[in-house]
Structure formats: C-alpha cells, structure tokens
Design a protein around this motif. Sequence first.
Motif, PDB file in Angstrom:
ATOM      1  N   LYS A 132      44.746 -26.566 -46.776  1.00 20.55           N
ATOM      2  CA  LYS A 132      44.583 -28.015 -46.582  1.00 20.55           C
ATOM      3  C   LYS A 132      43.452 -28.318 -45.607  1.00 20.55           C
ATOM      4  O   LYS A 132      42.683 -29.262 -45.811  1.00 20.55           O
ATOM      5  CB  LYS A 132      45.891 -28.627 -46.091  1.00 20.55           C
ATOM      6  N   LEU A 133      43.337 -27.523 -44.544  1.00 22.27           N
ATOM      7  CA  LEU A 133      42.232 -27.718 -43.595  1.00 22.27           C
ATOM      8  C   LEU A 133      40.884 -27.491 -44.271  1.00 22.27           C
ATOM      9  O   LEU A 133      39.940 -28.266 -44.078  1.00 22.27           O
ATOM     10  CB  LEU A 133      42.371 -26.761 -42.409  1.00 22.27           C
ATOM     11  N   ALA A 134      40.788 -26.443 -45.068  1.00 21.88           N
ATOM     12  CA  ALA A 134      39.535 -26.142 -45.762  1.00 21.88           C
ATOM     13  C   ALA A 134      39.187 -27.241 -46.761  1.00 21.88           C
ATOM     14  O   ALA A 134      38.016 -27.631 -46.894  1.00 21.88           O
ATOM     15  CB  ALA A 134      39.632 -24.785 -46.456  1.00 21.88           C
ATOM     16  N   GLU A 135      40.191 -27.768 -47.468  1.00 26.35           N
ATOM     17  CA  GLU A 135      39.956 -28.874 -48.404  1.00 26.35           C
ATOM     18  C   GLU A 135      39.447 -30.103 -47.672  1.00 26.35           C
ATOM     19  O   GLU A 135      38.490 -30.745 -48.102  1.00 26.35           O
ATOM     20  CB  GLU A 135      41.245 -29.242 -49.146  1.00 26.35           C
ATOM     21  N   ALA A 136      40.102 -30.439 -46.565  1.00 23.45           N
ATOM     22  CA  ALA A 136      39.701 -31.616 -45.791  1.00 23.45           C
ATOM     23  C   ALA A 136      38.286 -31.441 -45.254  1.00 23.45           C
ATOM     24  O   ALA A 136      37.489 -32.384 -45.255  1.00 23.45           O
ATOM     25  CB  ALA A 136      40.681 -31.851 -44.650  1.00 23.45           C
ATOM     26  N   GLU A 137      37.977 -30.237 -44.813  1.00 22.71           N
ATOM     27  CA  GLU A 137      36.634 -29.957 -44.301  1.00 22.71           C
ATOM     28  C   GLU A 137      35.597 -30.112 -45.408  1.00 22.71           C
ATOM     29  O   GLU A 137      34.530 -30.683 -45.202  1.00 22.71           O
ATOM     30  CB  GLU A 137      36.595 -28.543 -43.736  1.00 22.71           C
ATOM     31  N   ALA A 138      35.919 -29.640 -46.610  1.00 20.22           N
ATOM     32  CA  ALA A 138      34.988 -29.723 -47.731  1.00 20.22           C
ATOM     33  C   ALA A 138      34.778 -31.165 -48.183  1.00 20.22           C
ATOM     34  O   ALA A 138      33.697 -31.528 -48.641  1.00 20.22           O
ATOM     35  CB  ALA A 138      35.502 -28.887 -48.900  1.00 20.22           C
TER      36      ALA A 138
ATOM     37  N   MET B 163      34.749 -11.999 -52.470  1.00 14.81           N
ATOM     38  CA  MET B 163      35.462 -13.117 -51.867  1.00 14.81           C
ATOM     39  C   MET B 163      34.468 -14.271 -51.685  1.00 14.81           C
ATOM     40  O   MET B 163      33.385 -14.086 -51.142  1.00 14.81           O
ATOM     41  CB  MET B 163      36.029 -12.690 -50.506  1.00 14.81           C
ATOM     42  N   SER B 164      34.849 -15.457 -52.145  1.00 14.65           N
ATOM     43  CA  SER B 164      33.967 -16.618 -52.037  1.00 14.65           C
ATOM     44  C   SER B 164      33.977 -17.151 -50.604  1.00 14.65           C
ATOM     45  O   SER B 164      34.828 -16.789 -49.786  1.00 14.65           O
ATOM     46  CB  SER B 164      34.419 -17.711 -53.004  1.00 14.65           C
ATOM     47  N   ALA B 165      33.044 -18.031 -50.324  1.00 21.78           N
ATOM     48  CA  ALA B 165      32.960 -18.642 -48.992  1.00 21.78           C
ATOM     49  C   ALA B 165      34.213 -19.472 -48.698  1.00 21.78           C
ATOM     50  O   ALA B 165      34.703 -19.498 -47.567  1.00 21.78           O
ATOM     51  CB  ALA B 165      31.712 -19.508 -48.891  1.00 21.78           C
ATOM     52  N   ASP B 166      34.740 -20.139 -49.738  1.00 17.16           N
ATOM     53  CA  ASP B 166      35.961 -20.938 -49.562  1.00 17.16           C
ATOM     54  C   ASP B 166      37.146 -20.054 -49.194  1.00 17.16           C
ATOM     55  O   ASP B 166      37.930 -20.392 -48.305  1.00 17.16           O
ATOM     56  CB  ASP B 166      36.286 -21.722 -50.831  1.00 17.16           C
ATOM     57  N   GLU B 167      37.289 -18.918 -49.876  1.00 15.37           N
ATOM     58  CA  GLU B 167      38.394 -18.004 -49.589  1.00 15.37           C
ATOM     59  C   GLU B 167      38.271 -17.438 -48.170  1.00 15.37           C
ATOM     60  O   GLU B 167      39.263 -17.300 -47.469  1.00 15.37           O
ATOM     61  CB  GLU B 167      38.425 -16.862 -50.608  1.00 15.37           C
ATOM     62  N   LYS B 168      37.042 -17.138 -47.753  1.00 19.13           N
ATOM     63  CA  LYS B 168      36.828 -16.617 -46.405  1.00 19.13           C
ATOM     64  C   LYS B 168      37.179 -17.683 -45.373  1.00 19.13           C
ATOM     65  O   LYS B 168      37.804 -17.385 -44.350  1.00 19.13           O
ATOM     66  CB  LYS B 168      35.381 -16.163 -46.220  1.00 19.13           C
ATOM     67  N   ARG B 169      36.803 -18.930 -45.648  1.00 16.25           N
ATOM     68  CA  ARG B 169      37.101 -20.023 -44.709  1.00 16.25           C
ATOM     69  C   ARG B 169      38.618 -20.208 -44.580  1.00 16.25           C
ATOM     70  O   ARG B 169      39.132 -20.396 -43.481  1.00 16.25           O
ATOM     71  CB  ARG B 169      36.442 -21.321 -45.202  1.00 16.25           C
ATOM     72  N   ILE B 170      39.330 -20.157 -45.701  1.00 17.90           N
ATOM     73  CA  ILE B 170      40.793 -20.293 -45.674  1.00 17.90           C
ATOM     74  C   ILE B 170      41.401 -19.135 -44.889  1.00 17.90           C
ATOM     75  O   ILE B 170      42.295 -19.324 -44.066  1.00 17.90           O
ATOM     76  CB  ILE B 170      41.361 -20.359 -47.110  1.00 17.90           C
ATOM     77  N   ARG B 171      40.904 -17.923 -45.117  1.00 18.83           N
ATOM     78  CA  ARG B 171      41.396 -16.741 -44.393  1.00 18.83           C
ATOM     79  C   ARG B 171      41.178 -16.919 -42.882  1.00 18.83           C
ATOM     80  O   ARG B 171      42.062 -16.633 -42.087  1.00 18.83           O
ATOM     81  CB  ARG B 171      40.688 -15.486 -44.886  1.00 18.83           C
ATOM     82  N   ASP B 172      39.982 -17.411 -42.502  1.00 21.14           N
ATOM     83  CA  ASP B 172      39.684 -17.628 -41.080  1.00 21.14           C
ATOM     84  C   ASP B 172      40.629 -18.668 -40.477  1.00 21.14           C
ATOM     85  O   ASP B 172      41.146 -18.486 -39.374  1.00 21.14           O
ATOM     86  CB  ASP B 172      38.232 -18.078 -40.887  1.00 21.14           C
ATOM     87  N   PHE B 173      40.829 -19.769 -41.200  1.00 25.64           N
ATOM     88  CA  PHE B 173      41.754 -20.807 -40.714  1.00 25.64           C
ATOM     89  C   PHE B 173      43.169 -20.252 -40.559  1.00 25.64           C
ATOM     90  O   PHE B 173      43.831 -20.491 -39.554  1.00 25.64           O
ATOM     91  CB  PHE B 173      41.795 -22.005 -41.671  1.00 25.64           C
TER      92      PHE B 173
END
Length: 104
Positions: free
Chosen positions: A35-41, A1-11
């Motif tokens: 969308k939150l993860a995209e905005a954060e990135a 699982m990538s860091a992005d996928e983990k961040r989305i899962r956490d959100f």
Amino acid sequence: MSADEKRIRDFAYQIWESEGKPHGQEERHWEMARKLAEAEALSPNKKDVSKTVKPKLPKVDGPGDAKPAASKAASKSAAKPASPPTPKTAPAKKPKSPGKPAGT
C-alpha cells in the motif's frame, strides 16, 4: 526483480524493523508495504526518494497497536530531568519613616 518489487521489499523490511522485528507478521508487513508503494507511485511528486529518504512509519507496541503521536513540547520535557524549584524570597521592604507625631 522489478523496481516495484524491490521498493515493496524495502518498505516491508523497514516496517518489520520499526516494530521490533516480530515473528509471524510477514503478511501484514507485505500488505502495508504494498500500500505504501502504491501510494508513493500515485503521488503527484514522483521523484525517486528511495535512495535518500526513508518513509515515516508508525511506532507500534504490537500487531495493530499504533502509539498516539506525542507533542514536541511533551517530548522535550520528558527528555530533560526536572530541575529543583528555586526558592522565592519576598523583595526587601523599605523601613517606614517615623512620620508626623500623633496629635499635632
């Protein structure tokens, strides 16, 4: 699982918890989280806040019903019970001096 996928899962998990753990809202939670993860990135300040700060999520009653934000003054007044009003008394008045007798 990538860091992005983990961040989305956490959100998505945080959104689910903030809404009272409703059933059947997984797709909406995942979309909001994406969308939150995209905005954060894309934000100019890309420091990693995933380990220190949780995102502010809106409180909702049900699917799609966001509560309006209350002012701090309203929340403070709601937190304290109203104290009974203090009775107001008129200040003591000086007695009138007899003055000059009439007709002199």
